[in-house]
Design a protein around this motif. Sequence first.
Motif, PDB file in Angstrom:
ATOM      1  N   MET A 171       0.842  -1.240  -0.004  1.00 34.94           N
ATOM      2  CA  MET A 171      -0.102  -0.076  -0.087  1.00 34.94           C
ATOM      3  C   MET A 171       0.730   1.243  -0.072  1.00 34.94           C
ATOM      4  O   MET A 171       1.993   1.357   0.794  1.00 34.94           O
ATOM      5  CB  MET A 171      -0.942  -0.025   1.213  1.00 34.94           C
ATOM      6  N   THR A 172       0.571   2.008  -0.930  1.00 34.74           N
ATOM      7  CA  THR A 172       1.388   3.519  -1.060  1.00 34.74           C
ATOM      8  C   THR A 172       1.172   4.294   0.304  1.00 34.74           C
ATOM      9  O   THR A 172       0.022   4.603   0.839  1.00 34.74           O
ATOM     10  CB  THR A 172       0.905   4.182  -2.140  1.00 34.74           C
ATOM     11  N   THR A 173       2.185   4.821   0.768  1.00 41.59           N
ATOM     12  CA  THR A 173       2.438   5.596   1.864  1.00 41.59           C
ATOM     13  C   THR A 173       2.999   7.102   1.449  1.00 41.59           C
ATOM     14  O   THR A 173       3.328   7.185   0.322  1.00 41.59           O
ATOM     15  CB  THR A 173       3.130   5.233   2.949  1.00 41.59           C
ATOM     16  N   ILE A 174       2.746   7.885   2.412  1.00 45.27           N
ATOM     17  CA  ILE A 174       3.223   9.302   2.268  1.00 45.27           C
ATOM     18  C   ILE A 174       4.797   9.546   1.830  1.00 45.27           C
ATOM     19  O   ILE A 174       5.241  10.148   1.359  1.00 45.27           O
ATOM     20  CB  ILE A 174       2.835  10.477   3.427  1.00 45.27           C
TER      21      ILE A 174
ATOM     22  N   THR B 204       6.995  15.477   5.663  1.00 39.98           N
ATOM     23  CA  THR B 204       6.316  16.540   6.145  1.00 39.98           C
ATOM     24  C   THR B 204       5.364  17.593   5.445  1.00 39.98           C
ATOM     25  O   THR B 204       4.392  17.826   5.490  1.00 39.98           O
ATOM     26  CB  THR B 204       7.092  17.459   7.125  1.00 39.98           C
ATOM     27  N   THR B 205       6.113  17.864   4.084  1.00 39.41           N
ATOM     28  CA  THR B 205       5.496  18.715   3.057  1.00 39.41           C
ATOM     29  C   THR B 205       4.241  17.743   2.585  1.00 39.41           C
ATOM     30  O   THR B 205       3.154  18.633   2.301  1.00 39.41           O
ATOM     31  CB  THR B 205       6.388  18.960   2.079  1.00 39.41           C
ATOM     32  N   VAL B 206       4.340  16.616   2.290  1.00 40.65           N
ATOM     33  CA  VAL B 206       3.365  15.860   1.571  1.00 40.65           C
ATOM     34  C   VAL B 206       2.067  15.565   2.672  1.00 40.65           C
ATOM     35  O   VAL B 206       1.213  15.837   2.153  1.00 40.65           O
ATOM     36  CB  VAL B 206       3.879  14.266   1.587  1.00 40.65           C
TER      37      VAL B 206
ATOM     38  N   PHE C  11      -1.893  16.904   2.168  1.00 37.69           N
ATOM     39  CA  PHE C  11      -3.193  16.277   2.204  1.00 37.69           C
ATOM     40  C   PHE C  11      -4.014  16.804   3.418  1.00 37.69           C
ATOM     41  O   PHE C  11      -5.243  16.601   3.632  1.00 37.69           O
ATOM     42  CB  PHE C  11      -2.659  14.624   2.496  1.00 37.69           C
ATOM     43  N   ASN C  12      -3.294  17.681   4.425  1.00 40.70           N
ATOM     44  CA  ASN C  12      -4.177  18.250   5.314  1.00 40.70           C
ATOM     45  C   ASN C  12      -4.662  19.637   5.145  1.00 40.70           C
ATOM     46  O   ASN C  12      -5.072  20.402   5.917  1.00 40.70           O
ATOM     47  CB  ASN C  12      -3.339  18.065   6.806  1.00 40.70           C
ATOM     48  N   ASN C  13      -4.336  20.111   3.906  1.00 45.23           N
ATOM     49  CA  ASN C  13      -4.907  21.381   3.587  1.00 45.23           C
ATOM     50  C   ASN C  13      -3.938  22.628   4.274  1.00 45.23           C
ATOM     51  O   ASN C  13      -4.562  23.747   4.343  1.00 45.23           O
ATOM     52  CB  ASN C  13      -6.385  21.652   3.424  1.00 45.23           C
ATOM     53  N   TYR C  14      -2.717  22.320   4.610  1.00 44.03           N
ATOM     54  CA  TYR C  14      -2.182  23.479   5.171  1.00 44.03           C
ATOM     55  C   TYR C  14      -1.935  24.697   4.230  1.00 44.03           C
ATOM     56  O   TYR C  14      -1.414  24.365   3.090  1.00 44.03           O
ATOM     57  CB  TYR C  14      -0.897  23.201   5.565  1.00 44.03           C
TER      58      TYR C  14
ATOM     59  N   THR D 208       4.004  23.100  -5.738  1.00 48.04           N
ATOM     60  CA  THR D 208       4.269  21.734  -4.855  1.00 48.04           C
ATOM     61  C   THR D 208       3.016  20.921  -4.680  1.00 48.04           C
ATOM     62  O   THR D 208       2.943  19.697  -4.708  1.00 48.04           O
ATOM     63  CB  THR D 208       4.944  22.183  -3.521  1.00 48.04           C
ATOM     64  N   ARG D 209       2.211  21.560  -4.359  1.00 52.82           N
ATOM     65  CA  ARG D 209       0.594  21.151  -3.940  1.00 52.82           C
ATOM     66  C   ARG D 209       0.312  20.030  -4.968  1.00 52.82           C
ATOM     67  O   ARG D 209       0.043  19.140  -5.054  1.00 52.82           O
ATOM     68  CB  ARG D 209      -0.336  22.101  -3.350  1.00 52.82           C
ATOM     69  N   VAL D 210       0.278  20.848  -6.475  1.00 54.02           N
ATOM     70  CA  VAL D 210      -0.095  20.125  -7.436  1.00 54.02           C
ATOM     71  C   VAL D 210       0.714  18.919  -7.857  1.00 54.02           C
ATOM     72  O   VAL D 210       0.084  17.771  -8.091  1.00 54.02           O
ATOM     73  CB  VAL D 210      -0.124  21.099  -8.584  1.00 54.02           C
ATOM     74  N   LYS D 211       2.147  19.165  -7.820  1.00 58.83           N
ATOM     75  CA  LYS D 211       2.784  18.103  -8.191  1.00 58.83           C
ATOM     76  C   LYS D 211       2.592  16.797  -6.946  1.00 58.83           C
ATOM     77  O   LYS D 211       2.515  15.561  -7.402  1.00 58.83           O
ATOM     78  CB  LYS D 211       4.232  18.323  -8.089  1.00 58.83           C
ATOM     79  N   ILE D 212       2.236  17.181  -6.066  1.00 64.09           N
ATOM     80  CA  ILE D 212       1.969  16.154  -4.823  1.00 64.09           C
ATOM     81  C   ILE D 212       0.851  15.237  -5.037  1.00 64.09           C
ATOM     82  O   ILE D 212       0.788  14.017  -5.154  1.00 64.09           O
ATOM     83  CB  ILE D 212       2.230  16.590  -3.374  1.00 64.09           C
ATOM     84  N   LEU D 213      -0.291  16.245  -5.183  1.00 57.97           N
ATOM     85  CA  LEU D 213      -1.495  15.518  -5.680  1.00 57.97           C
ATOM     86  C   LEU D 213      -1.560  14.724  -6.746  1.00 57.97           C
ATOM     87  O   LEU D 213      -2.108  13.829  -6.790  1.00 57.97           O
ATOM     88  CB  LEU D 213      -2.536  16.581  -5.605  1.00 57.97           C
ATOM     89  N   GLU D 214      -0.766  15.167  -7.912  1.00 56.58           N
ATOM     90  CA  GLU D 214      -0.821  14.508  -9.158  1.00 56.58           C
ATOM     91  C   GLU D 214       0.027  13.108  -9.001  1.00 56.58           C
ATOM     92  O   GLU D 214      -0.576  11.964  -9.552  1.00 56.58           O
ATOM     93  CB  GLU D 214      -0.373  15.000 -10.216  1.00 56.58           C
ATOM     94  N   THR D 215       1.118  13.198  -8.136  1.00 63.61           N
ATOM     95  CA  THR D 215       1.828  12.083  -8.032  1.00 63.61           C
ATOM     96  C   THR D 215       1.150  11.023  -7.088  1.00 63.61           C
ATOM     97  O   THR D 215       1.004   9.726  -7.278  1.00 63.61           O
ATOM     98  CB  THR D 215       2.998  12.107  -7.349  1.00 63.61           C
ATOM     99  N   ALA D 216       0.145  11.504  -6.086  1.00 66.71           N
ATOM    100  CA  ALA D 216      -0.332  10.541  -5.091  1.00 66.71           C
ATOM    101  C   ALA D 216      -1.564  10.017  -6.139  1.00 66.71           C
ATOM    102  O   ALA D 216      -1.743   8.726  -5.686  1.00 66.71           O
ATOM    103  CB  ALA D 216      -1.339  11.545  -4.280  1.00 66.71           C
TER     104      ALA D 216
END
Length: 336
Positions: A1-4, A16-18, A22-25, A32-40
């Motif tokens: 299962m994929t983790t952060i 921490t950034t990831v 996910f917690n909408n900080y 950065t947000r877009v890249k992480i969400l797309e990768t997820a």
Amino acid sequence: MTTIYDIAKKTGYSPTTVSKVFNNYPDVREKTRVKILETAKEMGYLPNANARSLTTKRSWTIGILFVEATGAGIRHPYFGAVIESFKKISVSKGYDLMFISKDVGGRRSSYVEHCKIRGVDGVVVILSSNDDPDFQELLDSGIPCVILDSSPEHVHSVYSDNIGGSMLAIRYLHSLGHRSIAHISGGLNTFAGEQRQHGYEQALRELDLNLREEYITGSDFYSTESGYEAMKRLLALEDRPTAVYAAGDLLALGAIRAVLDHGLSVPGDVSVIGFDDIEMSRYITPALTTVRQDTEQLGKVAAEILVSSIEERDTAVKSVMLPVELMIRESCRPVT
């Protein structure tokens, strides 16, 4: 299962950034947000709701309280459009929506009890009822709330300019030469109904027109059936009005049907104007002249205020009145 940690490794960002994404900080750059969400998304990652709740001390759930005391029904196009807009903003901020009632697990409870059992972070109230003690208990509970179509003290609220919109309608009919203008009311038991009737009466005074008691009719229900019955009463008057302003589009549609069933025409014999600008109002024949509420903006502003209240614990009460506009179509004509 994929983790952060897998996502952090693939993107090059820290766990921490990831987690912040996910917690909408707010302190994460959009790139950065877009890249992480797309990768997820590519890796099939699904955030664990329980873990997120433990981290943020929030349930990430907003309750929708729809007090059904007016007979309008949640199927009314106006409410559906507002809820859809509210949902769009709330979901984009990471929140789920659920309906709040007085029934939990098959037993009666209060709204506050339901909210606490479900652990909702805040509540949007649609069609509030000041006569319901459980509703007042919710407002006094400290749970972040925003109310649509009402303007109580000490609680966030978002509503349209009902008085101004009513005055726009009556001034327009007056400009067409109408002097016998009736009102199909939505009733005085709701904020919108009361405000729209006040706007009608205020416009008559401003234009030096007689306020005739028999020209105000209606019920406590915003339905086509109520509009139909109200119009029948107006048509039975010896001195029937040349124009009718209805407090809602469904009332106006019912009024038009009553006119047609009496062998008369709209706008030939009676001009009709509504309030809301629901989608079907532009497709009926004749297309309905009406006062447009911005349902998308109503839902958007309500969601933004509530999310801000939840996340920032902002105690400053916000009361926002949104402008309306007159949509001139085919259901009104000049008096000749």
